[in-house]
Design a protein around this motif. Structure first.
Motif, PDB file in Angstrom:
ATOM      1  N   ARG A   1     -39.246  90.276  40.290  1.00  0.00           N
ATOM      2  CA  ARG A   1     -39.828  89.480  39.267  1.00  0.00           C
ATOM      3  C   ARG A   1     -39.152  88.179  38.587  1.00  0.00           C
ATOM      4  O   ARG A   1     -39.787  87.066  38.372  1.00  0.00           O
ATOM      5  N   ASP A   2     -38.200  88.181  38.493  1.00  0.00           N
ATOM      6  CA  ASP A   2     -37.223  87.029  38.209  1.00  0.00           C
ATOM      7  C   ASP A   2     -37.292  86.060  39.439  1.00  0.00           C
ATOM      8  O   ASP A   2     -37.699  84.778  39.100  1.00  0.00           O
ATOM      9  N   THR A   3     -37.026  86.153  40.451  1.00  0.00           N
ATOM     10  CA  THR A   3     -37.422  85.426  41.649  1.00  0.00           C
ATOM     11  C   THR A   3     -38.740  84.783  41.830  1.00  0.00           C
ATOM     12  O   THR A   3     -38.870  83.700  42.108  1.00  0.00           O
TER      13      THR A   3
ATOM     14  N   THR B   1     -44.311  80.303  35.594  1.00  0.00           N
ATOM     15  CA  THR B   1     -44.923  81.315  34.565  1.00  0.00           C
ATOM     16  C   THR B   1     -46.167  81.681  35.062  1.00  0.00           C
ATOM     17  O   THR B   1     -46.401  82.885  34.961  1.00  0.00           O
TER      18      THR B   1
ATOM     19  N   ALA C   1     -40.669  84.471  39.125  1.00  0.00           N
ATOM     20  CA  ALA C   1     -40.759  83.376  38.101  1.00  0.00           C
ATOM     21  C   ALA C   1     -40.009  82.141  38.256  1.00  0.00           C
ATOM     22  O   ALA C   1     -40.315  80.999  38.038  1.00  0.00           O
ATOM     23  N   ARG C   2     -38.757  82.247  38.957  1.00  0.00           N
ATOM     24  CA  ARG C   2     -38.110  80.951  39.311  1.00  0.00           C
ATOM     25  C   ARG C   2     -38.986  80.119  40.692  1.00  0.00           C
ATOM     26  O   ARG C   2     -39.102  78.875  40.426  1.00  0.00           O
TER      27      ARG C   2
ATOM     28  N   SER D   1     -46.725  90.295  37.417  1.00  0.00           N
ATOM     29  CA  SER D   1     -46.185  91.325  36.814  1.00  0.00           C
ATOM     30  C   SER D   1     -47.315  92.504  36.714  1.00  0.00           C
ATOM     31  O   SER D   1     -46.794  93.763  36.607  1.00  0.00           O
TER      32      SER D   1
ATOM     33  N   ALA E   1     -45.146  84.340  37.830  1.00  0.00           N
ATOM     34  CA  ALA E   1     -44.625  85.682  36.904  1.00  0.00           C
ATOM     35  C   ALA E   1     -45.787  86.633  36.142  1.00  0.00           C
ATOM     36  O   ALA E   1     -45.658  87.829  36.337  1.00  0.00           O
TER      37      ALA E   1
ATOM     38  N   SER F   1     -36.781  95.582  41.017  1.00  0.00           N
ATOM     39  CA  SER F   1     -38.024  95.295  40.395  1.00  0.00           C
ATOM     40  C   SER F   1     -37.767  94.042  39.307  1.00  0.00           C
ATOM     41  O   SER F   1     -38.316  93.040  39.739  1.00  0.00           O
ATOM     42  N   SER F   2     -36.662  94.036  38.643  1.00  0.00           N
ATOM     43  CA  SER F   2     -36.572  92.684  37.636  1.00  0.00           C
ATOM     44  C   SER F   2     -35.988  91.730  38.660  1.00  0.00           C
ATOM     45  O   SER F   2     -36.309  90.690  38.405  1.00  0.00           O
ATOM     46  N   LEU F   3     -35.139  91.976  39.799  1.00  0.00           N
ATOM     47  CA  LEU F   3     -34.757  90.903  40.689  1.00  0.00           C
ATOM     48  C   LEU F   3     -36.067  90.141  41.223  1.00  0.00           C
ATOM     49  O   LEU F   3     -35.985  89.078  41.433  1.00  0.00           O
TER      50      LEU F   3
ATOM     51  N   ILE G   1     -34.492  85.492  47.799  1.00  0.00           N
ATOM     52  CA  ILE G   1     -33.624  86.555  46.974  1.00  0.00           C
ATOM     53  C   ILE G   1     -32.218  86.350  47.829  1.00  0.00           C
ATOM     54  O   ILE G   1     -32.314  86.781  49.129  1.00  0.00           O
TER      55      ILE G   1
END
Length: 181
Positions: free
Chosen positions: A34-36, A43, A38-39, A50, A46, A30-32, A84
């Motif tokens: 979400r970080d992708t 914002t 955002a990248r 979220s 993200a 999940s964090s992976l 990813i």
């Protein structure tokens, strides 16, 4: 009261390293994602993704992942998945990628041609489950066709039959327990 509509993305985590799948955890995944997001989308992406985003199903042995997101922003999640390229967990970094098997949406022909070949597009988790059953059957047929000798084929068939019988026994046991109550 307002009902929030969701879409489901059925994906397969593909990696050459078998330790990658065994180190899978829904929080890490999940964090992976979400970080992708955002990248790739900044914002706005993200923040939009979220809300309502969750890993609904994760099978570490097969690498099958079912992601849930809000209907309005499923394309942001879907378009971030190709970015990813690795999974990082417990200090180890494993190269991998996501193969999108099924997207629970309606009529996205131009979009799916850009990303992956998506064959079926309904909007519920139930249809994702049905698609996964069909997909596993096709994969099993391919596996049986690629067997080199008869002993290997019989071992696979015996394993599948044994797992089916165990599931039926569990269901019968549950029905008997319910009948006794």
């Amino acid at each position: 009261m307002v009902r929030f509509k969701h879409r489901y993305l059925l994906c397969e985590l593909v990696s050459d390293d078998p330790r990658c799948r065994l180190s899978l955890d829904d929080r890490v995944l999940s964090s992976l994602v979400r970080d992708t997001i955002a990248r790739v989308h900044g914002t706005f992406g993200a923040a939009a993704c979220s809300i309502g985003f969750a890993v609904r199903y994760l099978n570490a042995y097969t690498g099958i992942v079912l992601l849930r997101c809000r209907k309005e922003f499923y394309q942001l999640v879907w378009s971030a998945l190709p970015f990813i390229t690795y999974l990082e967990n417990k200090g180890h970094r494993y190269p991998c990628f996501f193969n999108t098997l099924h997207v629970g949406v309606c009529k996205v022909e131009t979009f799916h041609k850009l990303l992956t070949a998506v064959t079926h597009m309904p909007g519920t988790i139930r249809t994702c489950q049905k698609f996964l059953i069909q997909y596993n059957r096709r994969q099993l047929l391919i596996l049986l066709q690629n067997c080199t000798d008869e002993g290997e084929r019989e071992a696979i068939q015996k394993s599948v039959t044994r797992s089916c019988l165990l599931e039926e026994e569990e269901e019968l046991g549950e029905e008997a327990a319910e009948a006794m109550e």
